[in-house]
Design an enzyme around this catalytic site. Structure first.
Site, PDB file in Angstrom:
ATOM      1  N   GLU A  72       0.865  -1.182   0.000  1.00  0.00           N
ATOM      2  CA  GLU A  72       0.000   0.000   0.000  1.00  0.00           C
ATOM      3  C   GLU A  72       0.900   1.230   0.000  1.00  0.00           C
ATOM      4  O   GLU A  72       2.132   1.113   0.107  1.00  0.00           O
ATOM      5  CB  GLU A  72      -0.952  -0.013   1.198  1.00  0.00           C
TER       6      GLU A  72
ATOM      7  N   HIS B  90      -8.971   9.431   4.433  1.00  0.00           N
ATOM      8  CA  HIS B  90      -8.611   8.431   3.420  1.00  0.00           C
ATOM      9  C   HIS B  90      -8.913   9.019   2.052  1.00  0.00           C
ATOM     10  O   HIS B  90      -9.969   9.604   1.851  1.00  0.00           O
ATOM     11  CB  HIS B  90      -9.428   7.147   3.656  1.00  0.00           C
TER      12      HIS B  90
ATOM     13  N   ARG C 214      -0.900   8.893   2.730  1.00  0.00           N
ATOM     14  CA  ARG C 214      -2.336   9.184   2.708  1.00  0.00           C
ATOM     15  C   ARG C 214      -2.648  10.664   2.895  1.00  0.00           C
ATOM     16  O   ARG C 214      -3.548  11.199   2.262  1.00  0.00           O
ATOM     17  CB  ARG C 214      -2.942   8.378   3.856  1.00  0.00           C
TER      18      ARG C 214
ATOM     19  N   HIS D  45     -11.180   9.061   8.197  1.00  0.00           N
ATOM     20  CA  HIS D  45     -10.964   7.612   8.287  1.00  0.00           C
ATOM     21  C   HIS D  45     -10.468   7.163   9.659  1.00  0.00           C
ATOM     22  O   HIS D  45     -10.917   6.133  10.160  1.00  0.00           O
ATOM     23  CB  HIS D  45      -9.960   7.217   7.212  1.00  0.00           C
TER      24      HIS D  45
ATOM     25  N   ARG E 249      -0.937   8.191  10.014  1.00  0.00           N
ATOM     26  CA  ARG E 249      -0.698   6.744  10.128  1.00  0.00           C
ATOM     27  C   ARG E 249      -0.319   6.135   8.774  1.00  0.00           C
ATOM     28  O   ARG E 249      -0.937   6.433   7.759  1.00  0.00           O
ATOM     29  CB  ARG E 249      -1.946   6.046  10.668  1.00  0.00           C
TER      30      ARG E 249
HETATM   31  C1  SIN Z   1      -7.498   0.608   3.344  1.00  0.00           C
HETATM   32  O1  SIN Z   1      -7.745  -0.560   3.112  1.00  0.00           O
HETATM   33  O2  SIN Z   1      -7.169   1.432   2.504  1.00  0.00           O
HETATM   34  C2  SIN Z   1      -7.567   1.061   4.767  1.00  0.00           C
HETATM   35  C3  SIN Z   1      -6.475   0.456   5.506  1.00  0.00           C
HETATM   36  C4  SIN Z   1      -6.053   1.339   6.614  1.00  0.00           C
HETATM   37  O3  SIN Z   1      -6.841   2.132   7.112  1.00  0.00           O
HETATM   38  O4  SIN Z   1      -4.890   1.288   6.964  1.00  0.00           O
END
Ligand code: SIN
Length: 487
Positions: free
Chosen positions: A114, A225, A272, A332, A368
């Site tokens: 990610e 998010h 993010r 988020h 985060r």
């Molecule tokens: C996501 O799946 O994008 C959320 C995961 C997260 O909040 O770390």
């Protein structure tokens, strides 16, 4: 006090932190897990992407560095090191007890990537249903009592000690006592008009902490998010996991332009806070809509890798991966929370602990790193369980707690104030902030607090005030706190 009303440990919350913590307390302890609604109405259940773990000892340092960089180095380094170091044992513990993460045919665990991770180190389950699978697994493993429909509206605190909780169980007030009380109630999602959180996550316990003088820390660092479908009538908006971008999905404008590279060379894989802010600013400057584009994916592969998202969006008329989906950032995750040490002890209040998103261990800093949250829930729950077993929290006589609020939880106009608060938090305490907007939010909050309102709204307002006041105190931008106007 009747004997059956006293427990060794009461845990407020039945997400990953609450349930994993319960699983680490022996069966012969009298433990009660309180769940505000039905057990799966929690943020853990809705987590899609996965759970980070350091791949091996050699990956601890890179994982720590990625977490610190995403957090703008505002993190408590010892917390980040504990998170990463303990992650290997946490993975082994889940696997040993039978949790089935997605794996290859030869049994090797599959890891995805990610944003802002330097390598693929994120475990997942059910493709894009990691939280749901982990929650179901923990519910099946649970050996302790779990009480549903239990809304905690007060902590019994006196003389620097916590003695228990007051709650509404099926609309009737109840007082329960315990040697130790753990707050594992999650974050503050319902304070924001657009959010990805379960409807149960409404900042009540944070608000109680404010009332009791317990410190909330880093509350200016609210995480948004970047990829959320917000055009639904429901409070919880539809998340499109960051793993989609990790696997190669693009963020484009209505002309197909990948505009994120104008803001950060990492494009879709910047952290993010940067991606959310870039989308916000680009939309404002260009007036264009922004989309998540999946058209590069093979259809069969996509449906297998992201079955949930495929199904959810099919139900509202999208054919993924062929159709692109209009996106917006949405609230988020709370990077800040209730101040505690690395074992979850709340300073100055004997017998009170906090774990998971509710806690501020300092692990996330100003933003985060993706998929560190399920890991945080498990790592710090385990550390907290160990502390509870080691600390002597037993007490003899409880003070007389005669003040109660049972008939005053709601007042007539609360609903409209609550909606207004959500709009103001989104508009003025959102992704891009100004001093004048923050002051406007502060005025609304204190003005509403002076009206005839119910206790639950009062608690929300306490938490909202803590966010606004922290944001006002931090005059320079950092991580997810972005101030546009110079003070
Ligand atoms: C996501 O799946 O994008 C959320 C995961 C997260 O909040 O770390």
């Amino acid at each position: 006090m009747p004997k059956n009303k006293r427990y060794d440990t009461i845990i407020i919350g039945a997400g990953i932190a609450g349930l994993y913590l319960a699983s680490k307390l022996p069966k012969d302890k009298k433990v009660l897990v309180l769940c505000k609604d039905i057990p799966w109405e929690c943020n853990t259940f809705y987590a899609q992407g996965g759970m980070v773990t350091a791949l091996d000892e050699n990956d601890i340092e890179p994982h720590v560095l990625d977490t610190l960089e995403a957090g703008s180095y505002h993190n408590v380094k010892a917390a980040v090191e504990a998170l990463s170091r303990d992650s290997i044992a946490i993975r082994e513990d889940f696997v040993k007890h039978g949790m089935e993460f997605d794996s290859a045919e030869d049994g090797r665990l599959l890891y995805t990537k990610e944003a802002a991770h330097s390598t693929s180190r994120i475990l997942h389950a059910g493709g894009d249903a990691t939280g749901r699978y982990m929650h179901m697994f923990l519910m099946q493993q649970n050996l302790h009592m779990l009480q549903k429909n239990s809304l905690v509206y007060d902590l019994l605190i006196e003389g620097g000690r916590c003695y228990g909780v007051r709650l509404m169980k099926d609309y009737k007030p109840e007082t329960l006592y315990a040697n130790s009380v753990v707050i594992a109630s999650g974050g503050i999602g319902s304070l924001y008009q657009y959010n990805t959180n379960s409807r149960t996550v409404s900042a009540d316990i944070h608000g109680i902490c404010v009332e009791k003088g317990i410190e909330l820390k880093d509350m200016e660092f609210m995480q948004f998010h970047p990829t959320v479908f917000v055009k639904t009538p429901f409070a919880r908006k539809l998340l499109l996991t960051e793993a989609l971008r990790g696997e190669g999905a693009w963020i484009v404008d209505e002309d197909g332009k990948r505009f994120l590279f104008d803001y950060d060379p990492r494009g879709e894989l910047a952290s993010r806070d940067i991606v959310s802010r870039s989308i916000f600013l680009y939309k404002r400057e260009s007036g264009k809509k922004v989309y998540l584009d999946f058209s590069m994916f093979d259809e069969d592969w996509f449906i297998k890798r992201f079955p949930n998202i495929t199904k959810t969006f099919k139900a509202i008329g999208y054919n993924l991966p062929r159709d692109r989906v209009e996106i917006s950032p949405a609230f988020h995750y709370a990077n800040g929370g209730i101040a505690c040490d690395l074992e979850g002890r709340v300073p100055g209040i004997k017998g009170l602990y906090v774990a998971g998103e509710a806690a501020r261990t300092g692990v996330h800093g100003a933003n985060r790193l993706a998929s560190n949250s399920l890991l945080e829930g498990a790592v710090f729950a385990k550390r907290c369980a160990d502390a509870i077993l080691q600390d002597d929290n037993c007490w003899e006589h409880e003070p007389n707690f005669d003040k109660d609020y049972d008939t005053l939880l709601h007042e007539e106009n609360d609903k409209s104030y609550k909606h207004k608060l959500r709009e103001i938090m989104w508009k003025d305490v959102g992704i891009v902030r100004t001093k004048s907007g923050l002051l406007e939010a502060k005025n609304f909050i204190y003005d509403t607090k002076s009206k005839k309102i119910g206790r639950l709204l009062e608690l929300r307002l306490n938490t909202a005030a803590a966010i606004v006041m922290s944001a006002l105190r931090r005059e320079e931008s950092l991580g997810s706190h972005y101030i546009e106007e110079k003070y």
